[in-house]
Design a protein around this motif. Structure first.
Motif, short mmCIF file in Angstrom:
data_model
loop_
_atom_site.label_atom_id
_atom_site.label_comp_id
_atom_site.label_asym_id
_atom_site.label_seq_id
_atom_site.Cartn_x
_atom_site.Cartn_y
_atom_site.Cartn_z
N GLU A 34 -11.08 -0.08 -23.85
CA GLU A 34 -11.49 1.10 -24.08
C GLU A 34 -12.02 1.94 -23.02
O GLU A 34 -11.77 3.06 -22.68
N ARG A 35 -13.05 1.23 -22.36
CA ARG A 35 -13.55 1.86 -21.29
C ARG A 35 -13.01 2.11 -20.05
O ARG A 35 -13.04 3.20 -19.39
N TRP A 36 -12.01 1.02 -19.73
CA TRP A 36 -10.86 1.29 -18.83
C TRP A 36 -10.37 2.66 -18.88
O TRP A 36 -9.81 3.17 -17.92
N ALA A 37 -9.68 2.87 -20.16
CA ALA A 37 -9.12 3.84 -20.37
C ALA A 37 -9.56 5.10 -20.23
O ALA A 37 -8.98 6.39 -19.94
N ARG A 38 -10.88 5.16 -20.92
CA ARG A 38 -11.50 6.40 -21.10
C ARG A 38 -12.36 6.82 -19.77
O ARG A 38 -12.46 7.89 -19.16
N GLU A 89 -3.20 2.59 -19.35
CA GLU A 89 -3.72 1.82 -20.34
C GLU A 89 -3.07 0.22 -20.17
O GLU A 89 -3.76 -0.77 -20.38
N ALA A 90 -1.84 0.42 -19.96
CA ALA A 90 -1.15 -0.93 -19.84
C ALA A 90 -1.38 -1.78 -18.69
O ALA A 90 -1.28 -2.83 -18.67
N SER A 91 -2.01 -1.15 -17.63
CA SER A 91 -2.43 -1.71 -16.53
C SER A 91 -3.53 -2.51 -16.54
O SER A 91 -3.91 -3.31 -15.63
N TYR A 92 -4.45 -2.45 -17.66
CA TYR A 92 -5.70 -3.13 -17.69
C TYR A 92 -5.60 -4.78 -17.30
O TYR A 92 -6.46 -5.06 -16.60
N GLU A 93 -4.89 -5.40 -18.18
CA GLU A 93 -4.53 -6.94 -17.92
C GLU A 93 -4.37 -7.36 -16.52
O GLU A 93 -4.92 -8.33 -15.96
N ARG A 94 -3.15 -6.79 -16.02
CA ARG A 94 -2.50 -7.36 -14.88
C ARG A 94 -2.98 -6.75 -13.60
O ARG A 94 -3.33 -7.40 -12.65
N PHE A 95 -3.77 -5.59 -13.56
CA PHE A 95 -4.20 -4.88 -12.68
C PHE A 95 -5.49 -4.44 -12.72
O PHE A 95 -6.54 -4.79 -11.85
N GLY A 96 -5.95 -4.01 -13.76
CA GLY A 96 -7.34 -3.55 -13.89
C GLY A 96 -8.46 -4.64 -13.61
O GLY A 96 -9.41 -4.55 -13.15
N LEU A 97 -8.24 -5.81 -14.57
CA LEU A 97 -9.24 -6.93 -14.42
C LEU A 97 -9.41 -7.27 -13.16
O LEU A 97 -10.43 -7.60 -12.78
N GLU A 98 -8.24 -7.51 -12.21
CA GLU A 98 -8.36 -8.07 -10.85
C GLU A 98 -9.25 -7.01 -10.04
O GLU A 98 -10.13 -7.34 -9.30
N ALA A 99 -8.87 -5.55 -10.08
CA ALA A 99 -9.67 -4.63 -9.41
C ALA A 99 -11.05 -4.45 -9.69
O ALA A 99 -11.88 -4.52 -8.80
N LEU A 100 -11.43 -4.97 -10.84
CA LEU A 100 -13.04 -4.84 -11.36
C LEU A 100 -13.55 -6.05 -10.95
O LEU A 100 -14.74 -6.00 -10.53
N ARG A 112 -24.53 1.00 -22.61
CA ARG A 112 -24.09 -0.16 -22.00
C ARG A 112 -23.40 0.13 -20.59
O ARG A 112 -22.55 0.86 -20.24
N SER A 113 -23.85 -0.83 -19.69
CA SER A 113 -23.58 -0.75 -18.29
C SER A 113 -22.16 -1.61 -18.14
O SER A 113 -21.74 -2.22 -19.04
N ASP A 114 -21.37 -1.01 -17.08
CA ASP A 114 -20.30 -1.90 -16.75
C ASP A 114 -20.27 -3.03 -16.13
O ASP A 114 -19.77 -3.75 -15.99
N LEU A 115 -21.68 -3.40 -15.75
CA LEU A 115 -22.37 -4.74 -15.15
C LEU A 115 -22.50 -5.66 -16.48
O LEU A 115 -23.08 -4.95 -17.39
N ALA A 116 -22.00 -6.90 -16.41
CA ALA A 116 -22.30 -7.75 -17.86
C ALA A 116 -23.52 -7.61 -17.95
O ALA A 116 -24.72 -8.08 -17.32
N ARG A 172 -18.77 15.11 -24.15
CA ARG A 172 -18.57 15.13 -25.61
C ARG A 172 -17.49 14.03 -25.91
O ARG A 172 -17.50 12.99 -26.96
N GLU A 173 -16.47 13.69 -25.14
CA GLU A 173 -15.37 12.56 -25.27
C GLU A 173 -16.00 11.18 -25.04
O GLU A 173 -15.56 10.55 -25.65
N GLY A 174 -17.11 11.18 -24.22
CA GLY A 174 -17.69 9.93 -23.84
C GLY A 174 -18.77 9.44 -25.12
O GLY A 174 -19.32 8.45 -25.12
N ASP A 175 -19.00 10.45 -26.02
CA ASP A 175 -19.82 10.09 -27.24
C ASP A 175 -19.28 8.87 -27.89
O ASP A 175 -18.34 8.64 -28.48
N THR A 176 -20.47 7.74 -27.92
CA THR A 176 -20.17 6.57 -28.72
C THR A 176 -21.41 6.15 -29.26
O THR A 176 -22.37 6.45 -28.79
N PRO A 177 -21.16 5.37 -30.09
CA PRO A 177 -22.68 4.69 -30.66
C PRO A 177 -23.62 3.88 -29.81
O PRO A 177 -24.81 3.87 -29.75
N ASP A 178 -22.88 3.53 -28.57
CA ASP A 178 -23.62 2.79 -27.49
C ASP A 178 -24.26 3.65 -26.52
O ASP A 178 -25.39 3.27 -26.01
N ARG A 179 -24.24 4.92 -26.82
CA ARG A 179 -24.50 6.04 -25.83
C ARG A 179 -25.64 7.01 -26.32
O ARG A 179 -25.35 7.40 -27.47
#
Length: 295
Positions: free
Chosen positions: A188-192, A163-174, A64-68, A38-45
């Motif tokens: 938002e998807r990184w955090a959720r 959440e704060a790790s997205y820019e410096r850590f998350g984007l590189e890991a992804l 929406r996939s995590d792949l572009a 239920r937490e993952g309910d979004t208009p995209d899903r």
């Protein structure tokens, strides 16, 4: 003549019925709890239920996939009700949803011959492979020291740190995923969707430089799935990934878990080799597929 009805999941009862289909079709994988779903309910899903004469016989998911540029479509039908057009009807609804999102590519997965044959029949072609590796816990898990200067905490102990790790850590890991198309994951998807519980975070001067987590199976509490395991590039080669992974396995052992499994891209030889060295055994292969929405 049996009447097929396909409806959107709305109520908790609908979502629980959706869960039960997934559990029956994929008993070897963790299924999200009702609260997580239920937490993952979004208009995209879009979550669908397929019923024949009022009895649930299948379900579907499109989002929406995590792949572009991609939209994930997952039609599933209980074994006794396959080859009756139910999967086809679900796929049509799911494909329309992805088209409505304006996404050009359909993404799907298959880890058995039947699912693969179904996907090929509708024009899907293999683009990636994933390897499932499983660790059986039979006693205390050996540990390895953390590199000097590293503090390890859980994200649950430090709200906001993930959440704060997205820019410096998350984007590189992804960006390091061995896939045919780069990942495109919003903050938002990184955090959720990418935060496991627990998620162990390695900190250097308060900044996240590595992570490893677990998702406990709410229906089989002695099983868990590894969450994202990643180390920032400038911290690799120092034993941090080994420390974090063993830390997560030790937590599992301490909490009554006796089986931990993980999915790794076939092209990520380094992580698969690390898992093998730690004692994971290869247990299954999954095929990732794609086709144009208009195909």
């Amino acid at each position: 003549m049996p009447e097929l009805e396909i409806t959107r999941c709305v109520s908790d009862a609908d979502h629980e019925a959706w869960r039960q289909v997934r559990i029956q079709v994929l008993p070897y994988e963790r299924t999200q709890s009702l609260a997580e779903l239920r937490e993952g309910d979004t208009p995209d899903r879009l979550l669908l239920l397929a019923r024949v004469d009022g009895v649930v016989v299948g379900h579907g998911l499109a989002q929406r996939s995590d792949l572009a540029g991609g939209g994930s479509v997952i039609p599933r039908v209980l074994e006794a009700h396959r080859r009756q057009g139910i999967g086809t009807a679900l796929l049509e609804r799911l494909t329309q949803h992805v088209a409505d999102l304006g996404l050009p590519v359909l993404r799907a997965g298959a880890d058995d011959d039947g699912a693969l044959a179904f996907a090929h029949r509708f024009g899907f072609e293999e683009v990636n492979r994933e390897v499932e590796q499983t660790y059986r816990i039979a006693g205390p898990v050996p540990q390895a020291p953390a590199p000097d200067g590293v503090e390890v905490v859980t994200a649950q102990e430090r709200p906001g740190l993930w959440e704060a790790s997205y820019e410096r850590f998350g984007l590189e890991a992804l960006s390091d995923f061995a896939v045919d198309t780069p990942l495109d994951v919003s903050p938002e998807r990184w955090a959720r969707d990418w935060l496991a519980d627990p998620m162990f975070l390695a900190l250097d001067d308060g900044e996240v430089v590595g992570c490893a987590g677990l998702g406990r199976d709410p229906d089989q509490p002695t099983r868990a799935e590894n969450g994202l395991t990643a180390v920032r590039r400038d911290w690799r080669g120092r034993g941090l990934a080994v420390h974090l992974k063993l830390r997560a396995l030790a937590w599992a052992a301490e909490h009554g878990i006796d089986e931990v499994y993980t999915w790794t891209q076939d092209g990520n030889a380094a992580m698969r080799a690390l898992n093998t060295r730690l004692g994971y055994a290869t247990t299954r292969v999954g095929v990732q597929l794609a086709r144009p929405v208009s195909g």
